[in-house]
Motif scaffolding. Structure first.
Motif, PDB file in Angstrom:
ATOM      1  N   LEU A 154     -47.063 -12.124  40.010  1.00 27.10           N
ATOM      2  CA  LEU A 154     -47.972 -10.983  40.192  1.00 27.10           C
ATOM      3  C   LEU A 154     -47.951 -10.421  41.611  1.00 27.10           C
ATOM      4  O   LEU A 154     -48.597  -9.402  41.864  1.00 27.10           O
ATOM      5  CB  LEU A 154     -49.405 -11.408  39.842  1.00 27.10           C
ATOM      6  N   SER A 155     -47.247 -11.058  42.508  1.00 26.11           N
ATOM      7  CA  SER A 155     -47.353 -10.685  43.925  1.00 26.11           C
ATOM      8  C   SER A 155     -46.927  -9.246  44.185  1.00 26.11           C
ATOM      9  O   SER A 155     -47.590  -8.516  44.927  1.00 26.11           O
ATOM     10  CB  SER A 155     -46.520 -11.657  44.772  1.00 26.11           C
ATOM     11  N   ILE A 156     -45.820  -8.827  43.599  1.00 28.94           N
ATOM     12  CA  ILE A 156     -45.331  -7.463  43.861  1.00 28.94           C
ATOM     13  C   ILE A 156     -46.303  -6.428  43.313  1.00 28.94           C
ATOM     14  O   ILE A 156     -46.655  -5.452  43.997  1.00 28.94           O
ATOM     15  CB  ILE A 156     -43.932  -7.269  43.251  1.00 28.94           C
ATOM     16  N   ALA A 157     -46.764  -6.635  42.080  1.00 30.57           N
ATOM     17  CA  ALA A 157     -47.698  -5.681  41.467  1.00 30.57           C
ATOM     18  C   ALA A 157     -49.004  -5.633  42.243  1.00 30.57           C
ATOM     19  O   ALA A 157     -49.564  -4.546  42.470  1.00 30.57           O
ATOM     20  CB  ALA A 157     -47.949  -6.068  40.006  1.00 30.57           C
ATOM     21  N   GLN A 158     -49.510  -6.786  42.665  1.00 28.46           N
ATOM     22  CA  GLN A 158     -50.754  -6.788  43.424  1.00 28.46           C
ATOM     23  C   GLN A 158     -50.564  -6.156  44.793  1.00 28.46           C
ATOM     24  O   GLN A 158     -51.466  -5.462  45.284  1.00 28.46           O
ATOM     25  CB  GLN A 158     -51.264  -8.228  43.562  1.00 28.46           C
TER      26      GLN A 158
ATOM     27  N   LEU B  40     -41.379  -8.852  36.248  1.00 26.47           N
ATOM     28  CA  LEU B  40     -40.063  -9.483  36.107  1.00 26.47           C
ATOM     29  C   LEU B  40     -39.425  -9.741  37.462  1.00 26.47           C
ATOM     30  O   LEU B  40     -38.833 -10.805  37.699  1.00 26.47           O
ATOM     31  CB  LEU B  40     -39.151  -8.596  35.254  1.00 26.47           C
ATOM     32  N   GLN B  41     -39.556  -8.787  38.358  1.00 26.01           N
ATOM     33  CA  GLN B  41     -39.001  -8.978  39.689  1.00 26.01           C
ATOM     34  C   GLN B  41     -39.716 -10.109  40.423  1.00 26.01           C
ATOM     35  O   GLN B  41     -39.091 -10.886  41.153  1.00 26.01           O
ATOM     36  CB  GLN B  41     -39.098  -7.677  40.495  1.00 26.01           C
ATOM     37  N   GLY B  42     -41.025 -10.214  40.219  1.00 24.08           N
ATOM     38  CA  GLY B  42     -41.765 -11.318  40.818  1.00 24.08           C
ATOM     39  C   GLY B  42     -41.274 -12.670  40.319  1.00 24.08           C
ATOM     40  O   GLY B  42     -41.152 -13.628  41.086  1.00 24.08           O
ATOM     41  N   GLY B  43     -40.979 -12.754  39.010  1.00 24.16           N
ATOM     42  CA  GLY B  43     -40.427 -13.986  38.471  1.00 24.16           C
ATOM     43  C   GLY B  43     -39.053 -14.297  39.039  1.00 24.16           C
ATOM     44  O   GLY B  43     -38.740 -15.457  39.353  1.00 24.16           O
ATOM     45  N   ARG B  44     -38.209 -13.262  39.188  1.00 23.88           N
ATOM     46  CA  ARG B  44     -36.885 -13.482  39.776  1.00 23.88           C
ATOM     47  C   ARG B  44     -37.001 -13.929  41.229  1.00 23.88           C
ATOM     48  O   ARG B  44     -36.257 -14.811  41.678  1.00 23.88           O
ATOM     49  CB  ARG B  44     -36.054 -12.200  39.674  1.00 23.88           C
TER      50      ARG B  44
END
Length: 854
Positions: free
Chosen positions: A245-249, A266-270
């Motif tokens: 969630l870091s990028i979205a937050q 998805l990018q946060g998971g990658r």
């Protein structure tokens, strides 16, 4: 002759004389049994004393002649301690030292084995006892849960199924729930929940500080008190979720942004997988310093090269260690991407010339193509996807499995990543299984293939779990034909592929359940992950974490983003509102304010609104009876009570109270309805309930002021004072009914104490009881207009009044007797056709009283 002999001869002569005198031949003994016993004891004492003294003196003389001291000998014998020798324990059958020692060794081993067996048996019995106690506690909790009283759920029941968090028992606030002391981790989770709800309430009211990050707060609470023994920790899952969630937050994105929000997740998971792999590379290099030959050069490309030197040390000389060695250029490109070091991947791609030499994609270099893909993967695939797919097909056709070259594996893998071609990756996985040694590697590649762009998603059909396979005879047209890119690999396709194997595959047959949770979180299957934690038998130890993970996802808004594949379906039936409410039931009896926190969160998960809040709020009131804390007048949050935090608007709160109060009335819950009407500032409705309750309590308690009666009198007086200024006659009628019930209670209590004169005084204050004939019809009319609660006590009032008149007839006062005679005559006429509720016993009692005065 000695005196003793003389006594014995005398006794013999007396015996002979007695025998001669008895006509039946039996002697007549004048002594009884007690006397005979005393004589025998006296003779035995004399004999023992004479013998013992002589024998003791002879023994002492004998020991003295041998040089022994008799007193010293007695003392030594008393203090003698026998100590067995080794031969007393181990009897040797031979004189050989070796055999003797062998026997001792065998005996020692046998003894040790027996003791070990006993310890094993005792340990097993203790373990089985603990298991039985635990199973019994679980079964008992399930049984109590199944037969629990009204819970406020709909008539159709709960979808919660077997989910149970134990029964509720009284205890210290915040320290006990379900009959057991709360663990520190659960208390820490509770503190975070209260902090988050308080911040949300302050934000809704238009003030307060910014809400803390739920993932970070719950993760810190988990890590602080977590058991560090398992390989996979729940705190790692919290960190993973935070990274997702870091990028979205950071960008302030919300689920309303649709595919853009999903791409950020998805990018946060990658990124999480990349940072983990970068740490893994550093760890490998540090453990194999001699092989890695990593110097002090800060260049990150040297980190990748050092890792490859260790990883492929069995491949012979590599180009990074010796000129002309095995080409690792494409491996450097891939591991630069895998570790998130994109600059390293671009630098390594400068030496990868195969693709540019073929003139593909307009003759751009591999570095330029890779840079374009990193900048906009969806746009790159729409522009260059077809040629990239052709290149993948060419490499597959020329693939030589026997050579096992690093170049062809990683070149094809990099091309497939840029093309978004899942089919090529699946085929490569079959040709070279060692390419993805860990599940993290495989998921990272698959996440990199996912395309969330709507336009790209429409190009071609969704690839389901790598079901297609490429072979060596594949033609260039098999990828969809010239001018077409690879079929879009969607998130749903990834989820379907991962779900094919089931939880046991990922959790090491249930030994590490959190591994499966990690897979579900990385593939954005949040609801499926919650269902696994809250319902699966594998994750029984993580029920507490599952509940608070659901709340964290709710606070962050992730649950509104439906990323779970609807075609896959949930692995287990789960209702998150029911799960959260069930957890809150742990605190109903011990801490109602904490229970309210979870109940109101469950209502939010169910959609919010007065209906959902009211259903759970009513359940909490019924089970806890903690009206002061929940409604006000003693609650920690002031006059508004704990519910004020969740319904801050006074008008909305009053509407909620009134709605719940009507539900309580329908469901025969008068205590809760009474308090809710009072809290909703509806004293008239509350007083009606109080009058009914007080009427029944007077009959049951015989007028005594019990604890429940005292509460009713207090609440009734408060309601009367609240409606004192009401102009409508109905309100005044309810208030008069309460005053009449108070007089009736006093009459019943005085009658029980035998104070009949005071009973007559109290009855004269009841205006509907006639004291003279002229008021009989007026009183009958007034009775018909009485409140039902008062009319229900008419039989009691008349019987007590008749008894009081009967007891007072012995008065010498003629005027008093005349008045009593008139009153009983009035009562006889008064009860005729008065009310169907007047029992025959009342008529009979009054007639008997009339006959007493006739």
């Amino acid at each position: 002759m000695t005196p003793e002999q003389t006594d014995w001869l005398s006794l013999v002569h007396q015996t002979n004389d007695l025998v001669a005198q008895d006509r039946h031949g039996y002697p007549k003994v004048q002594r009884d049994l007690t006397g005979l016993l005393l004589s025998s004891q006296s003779a035995r004492a004399r004999t023992s004393r004479v013998r013992s003294q002589d024998e003791q003196a002879a023994a002492t003389r004998l020991l003295a002649m041998q040089g022994f001291d008799a007193g010293r000998l007695n003392q030594d014998v008393a203090m003698l301690e026998l100590q067995p020798t080794l031969e007393d324990v181990f009897h040797a059958d031979t004189t050989s030292v070796e055999d003797y020692l062998q026997q001792i060794q065998d005996m020692t081993i046998l003894t040790a084995i027996q003791e070990a067996q006993q310890d094993t048996i005792m340990s097993f019995e203790r373990y089985m006892s603990d298991c039985m106690n635990r199973d019994w506690a679980n079964d008992k909790a399930g049984l109590f849960s199944s037969v629990a009283p009204f819970t406020g759920l709909s008539a159709g029941g709960s979808a919660l199924g077997g989910l149970s968090f134990g029964s509720v028992a009284r205890g210290d606030t915040g320290a006990y729930a379900g009959g057991a002391k709360l663990g520190p981790q659960e208390q820490a989770y509770m503190a975070v929940v209260k902090q988050l709800t308080a911040a949300a309430a302050a934000a809704a009211a238009g003030g307060g500080a910014a809400q803390p990050d739920p993932i970070t707060a719950f993760g810190a609470a988990c890590e602080q008190y977590e058991d560090k023994s398992p390989d996979t920790l729940m705190s790692n899952c919290w960190k993973l979720l935070g990274d997702i969630l870091s990028i979205a937050q950071g960008k302030g994105a919300t689920p309303a942004q649709g595919t853009g929000y999903v791409e950020m997740l998805l990018q946060g998971g990658r990124n999480h997988l990349q940072s983990g792999f970068a740490a893994h590379m550093r760890s490998v290099v540090s453990r194999h310093r001699s092989t890695a030959q990593r110097g002090a050069d800060p260049d990150p490309l040297r980190d990748v090269q050092a890792y490859l030197a260790v990883k492929f040390r069995d491949k012979g000389l590599l180009d990074i260690t010796a000129p002309g060695g095995v080409d690792t250029t494409w491996a450097q490109v891939y591991y630069g991407l895998r570790s998130g070091m994109h600059d390293v991947a671009l630098r390594a791609a400068e030496r990868a010339l195969d693709f540019s030499q073929r003139g593909a994609a307009g003759g751009g270099s591999v570095k330029q193509l890779l840079q374009a893909w990193l900048g906009n993967a969806a746009g790159f695939r729409s522009s260059h996807g077809a040629r990239m797919v052709q290149e993948c097909e060419r490499l597959l056709q020329s693939y030589n499995q026997k050579q096992g070259q690093l170049k062809q594996d990683y070149q094809l893998l990099v091309y497939a990543l840029m093309a978004g071609d899942s089919r090529s990756v699946d085929t490569l996985f079959k040709l070279s299984p060692g390419l993805f040694p860990t599940m993290e590697d495989y998921i990272w590649v698959k996440l990199s293939l996912v395309n969330t762009a709507p336009a790209a998603a429409g190009a071609g059909s969704s690839l389901g779990g790598g079901s297609s396979s490429w072979g060596g005879s594949m033609s260039p047209s098999s990828g969809g034909g010239l001018g077409q890119g690879a079929p879009a690999y969607t998130l749903a396709a990834l989820q379907a592929e991962l779900n094919r194997w089931g939880p046991k595959y990922y959790s090491k047959d249930g030994a590490e359940p959190l591994l499966f949770l990690t897979v579900l979180l990385l593939s954005l299957q949040f609801k499926r992950g919650l269902a696994f934690l809250l319902k699966s038998d594998m994750a029984k130890a993580y029920r507490l974490d599952g509940i608070h993970l659901a709340l964290a996802l709710h606070f962050t808004g992730v649950l509104a983003c439906n990323t779970d594949d609807p075609a896959a379906g949930a692995p287990l039936d789960l209702s998150l509102p029911d799960a959260v409410a069930s957890f809150g039931r742990r605190y109903v009896a011990s801490d109602s304010s904490t229970a309210l926190q979870y109940y109101m969160l469950a209502a939010e998960l169910a959609g919010g609104g007065v209906k959902e809040q009211g259903k759970l709020f009513r359940e909490l009131l019924v089970q806890s009876k903690d009206y002061g804390t929940l409604l006000g007048g003693g609650g920690a949050l002031g006059s508004g009570g704990a519910i004020q935090q969740f319904v801050p608007n006074p008008k909305q709160r009053a509407n909620l109270f009134e709605s719940v109060a009507y539900d309580c009335q329908i469901n025969q819950q008068p205590d809760e309805a009474r308090e809710l009407f009072m809290a909703a500032q509806k004293p008239r409705a509350a007083l009606r309930i109080i009058n009914q309750q007080l009427s029944a309590a007077i009959h049951a308690s015989k007028g005594a002021v019990t604890e429940s009666v005292a509460v009713l009198l207090s609440r009734g007086q408060a309601a009367v004072e609240a409606i004192a200024a009401a102009p409508d006659p109905t309100s005044r009628r309810d208030a008069e009914a309460f005053q009449q019930l108070q007089l009736i209670r006093q009459m019943v209590e005085l009658a029980g104490q035998g104070q009949w004169d005071k009973v007559l005084q109290a009855s004269s204050q009841l205006s509907f009881i006639p004291t003279e004939k002229a008021r009989i019809e007026v009183c009958k009319l007034e009775v018909r207009q009485l409140d039902d609660s008062v009319r229900e006590r008419m039989s009691d009032v008349l019987q007590i009044l008749a008894a009081a008149i009967s007891q007072a007839k012995s008065s010498p006062d003629s005027h008093m007797l005349s008045m009593l005679r008139e009153r009983v005559a009035c009562l006889k006429v008064f009860v005729l056709d008065l009310d169907p509720s007047i029992t025959p016993q009342v008529y009979e009692r009054i007639n008997a009283c009339v006959r007493e005065f006739s």
